[in-house]
Design a protein around this motif. Sequence first.
Motif, PDB file in Angstrom:
ATOM      1  N   GLN A  83       1.014  -1.103   0.064  1.00  0.00           N
ATOM      2  CA  GLN A  83      -0.492  -0.256   0.019  1.00  0.00           C
ATOM      3  C   GLN A  83       1.097   1.319  -0.003  1.00  0.00           C
ATOM      4  N   GLN A  84       1.472   1.105   0.574  1.00  0.00           N
ATOM      5  CA  GLN A  84       2.405   2.158   1.148  1.00  0.00           C
ATOM      6  C   GLN A  84       4.109   1.716   0.578  1.00  0.00           C
ATOM      7  N   TYR A  85       4.074   3.201  -0.496  1.00  0.00           N
ATOM      8  CA  TYR A  85       5.229   3.134  -1.916  1.00  0.00           C
ATOM      9  C   TYR A  85       6.407   2.261  -1.826  1.00  0.00           C
ATOM     10  N   ALA A  86       6.879   2.633  -0.407  1.00  0.00           N
ATOM     11  CA  ALA A  86       8.288   1.870  -0.489  1.00  0.00           C
ATOM     12  C   ALA A  86       9.566   2.569  -1.337  1.00  0.00           C
ATOM     13  N   LEU A  87       9.281   3.215  -2.410  1.00  0.00           N
ATOM     14  CA  LEU A  87      10.477   3.667  -2.845  1.00  0.00           C
ATOM     15  C   LEU A  87      11.427   4.356  -2.121  1.00  0.00           C
ATOM     16  N   LEU A  88      12.667   4.242  -3.317  1.00  0.00           N
ATOM     17  CA  LEU A  88      13.794   5.253  -2.409  1.00  0.00           C
ATOM     18  C   LEU A  88      13.614   6.438  -3.088  1.00  0.00           C
ATOM     19  N   GLY A 137       0.701  10.442  -6.354  1.00  0.00           N
ATOM     20  CA  GLY A 137       0.903   9.484  -5.148  1.00  0.00           C
ATOM     21  C   GLY A 137       0.678   8.439  -6.322  1.00  0.00           C
ATOM     22  N   GLY A 138      -0.481   8.281  -6.931  1.00  0.00           N
ATOM     23  CA  GLY A 138      -0.574   7.403  -8.505  1.00  0.00           C
ATOM     24  C   GLY A 138       0.418   6.935  -8.848  1.00  0.00           C
ATOM     25  N   PHE A 162      -3.525   0.476  -3.816  1.00  0.00           N
ATOM     26  CA  PHE A 162      -4.932   1.375  -4.181  1.00  0.00           C
ATOM     27  C   PHE A 162      -4.797   2.267  -2.951  1.00  0.00           C
ATOM     28  N   ALA A 163      -5.742   1.707  -2.235  1.00  0.00           N
ATOM     29  CA  ALA A 163      -5.991   2.052  -1.090  1.00  0.00           C
ATOM     30  C   ALA A 163      -5.984   3.616  -0.174  1.00  0.00           C
ATOM     31  N   PHE A 190      -4.579 -10.455  -5.382  1.00  0.00           N
ATOM     32  CA  PHE A 190      -4.849  -8.740  -5.315  1.00  0.00           C
ATOM     33  C   PHE A 190      -5.243  -8.721  -4.004  1.00  0.00           C
ATOM     34  N   ILE A 191      -4.514  -8.057  -2.714  1.00  0.00           N
ATOM     35  CA  ILE A 191      -5.948  -8.503  -1.281  1.00  0.00           C
ATOM     36  C   ILE A 191      -6.653  -6.501  -1.429  1.00  0.00           C
ATOM     37  N   THR A 192      -7.876  -6.592  -0.545  1.00  0.00           N
ATOM     38  CA  THR A 192      -8.386  -5.469  -1.011  1.00  0.00           C
ATOM     39  C   THR A 192      -8.969  -5.921   0.780  1.00  0.00           C
ATOM     40  N   HIS A 193      -9.980  -4.689   1.574  1.00  0.00           N
ATOM     41  CA  HIS A 193     -10.882  -4.737   2.192  1.00  0.00           C
ATOM     42  C   HIS A 193     -12.589  -4.551   1.350  1.00  0.00           C
ATOM     43  N   ALA A 194     -11.996  -3.809  -0.011  1.00  0.00           N
ATOM     44  CA  ALA A 194     -12.757  -3.048  -0.646  1.00  0.00           C
ATOM     45  C   ALA A 194     -13.859  -4.047  -1.674  1.00  0.00           C
ATOM     46  N   ILE A 195     -15.208  -4.669  -1.455  1.00  0.00           N
ATOM     47  CA  ILE A 195     -15.882  -5.871  -1.735  1.00  0.00           C
ATOM     48  C   ILE A 195     -16.314  -5.052  -3.718  1.00  0.00           C
TER      49      ILE A 195
END
Length: 228
Positions: A83-88, A137-138, A162-163, A190-195
């Motif tokens: 979820q968090q980009y984890a970019l350098l 962000g995108g 994308f949350a 892919f995991i999500t809480h959004a149906i």
Amino acid sequence: SPHISFRGVTKRFPVKGTEFTAVDGIDLDVARGEFLVLVGPSGCGKSTLLDLLGGLTSPSEGEILLDGTPITGPGLDRGIVFQQYALLPWRTAQGNVEFGLEATGVPRRQRAERAAEFLNLVGLSGFEDRHPHQLSGGMRQRVAIARSLAYDPAVLLMDEPFAALDAQTRESLQDELVRIWQRTGKTIVFITHAIDEAVLLGQRVAVLTSRPGRVKEVVPIDLGDRLS
Ligand code: ADP
Ligand code: ADP
């Protein structure tokens, strides 16, 4: 044979001198090239399952087979997008994608070409020299996707990627991901809480319940469901 096979996967965590069962006896097969979504409420074990797939943690019981071989740790056969980009932050978009290739033994010249190719795939041609703070962000999440695809993993694991994005950006990234999946033929979990997101993206949706995390049902999604 399935690309990924969960066989009686249970994960317990030590909590206050006892054990908490986060996921309990998961049996699930994922076909090669499938887009599978795991959906369920907070705490149902989605991230735990993705961490297990990524080899970041190991099951308390059972096993996960990848091409018939138990997963024992991380590997270049699996790319992960969080979820968090984890970019350098000190590297450009190009440099971040190249970073993913540095572990692979791809020569420097080819790393640069490959990084540019994958930035193009995610729609970021012309943004190669931007640093993360100069990107939306995108766009940062697009870089993270390019980085995880560039070393050509067979499986792409995505943990609520994308949350954190606004609705419009999320929609464009969802469309983009489906295109990338169609073009590359990757197996995606892919995991999500959004149906709504689960039904939009998944070919099959595994619905999880919590306490403990279990698969309640696995639902194939047809085009009719997607359009409704
Ligand atoms: P989800 O991603 O669906 O929100 P998680 O996989 O993060 O669920 O967590 C599932 C359950 O396991 C939650 O109740 C969570 O508190 C617990 N859990 C996750 N990681 C740990 C840990 N390292 N130690 C103790 N409990 C944990
Ligand atoms: P994203 O959906 O990638 O997050 P945003 O909607 O946040 O993009 O866009 C931020 C700005 O960058 C907008 O002005 C948008 O037009 C521009 N932009 C985003 N992606 C591209 C691209 N691939 N090429 C050119 N401009 C872009």
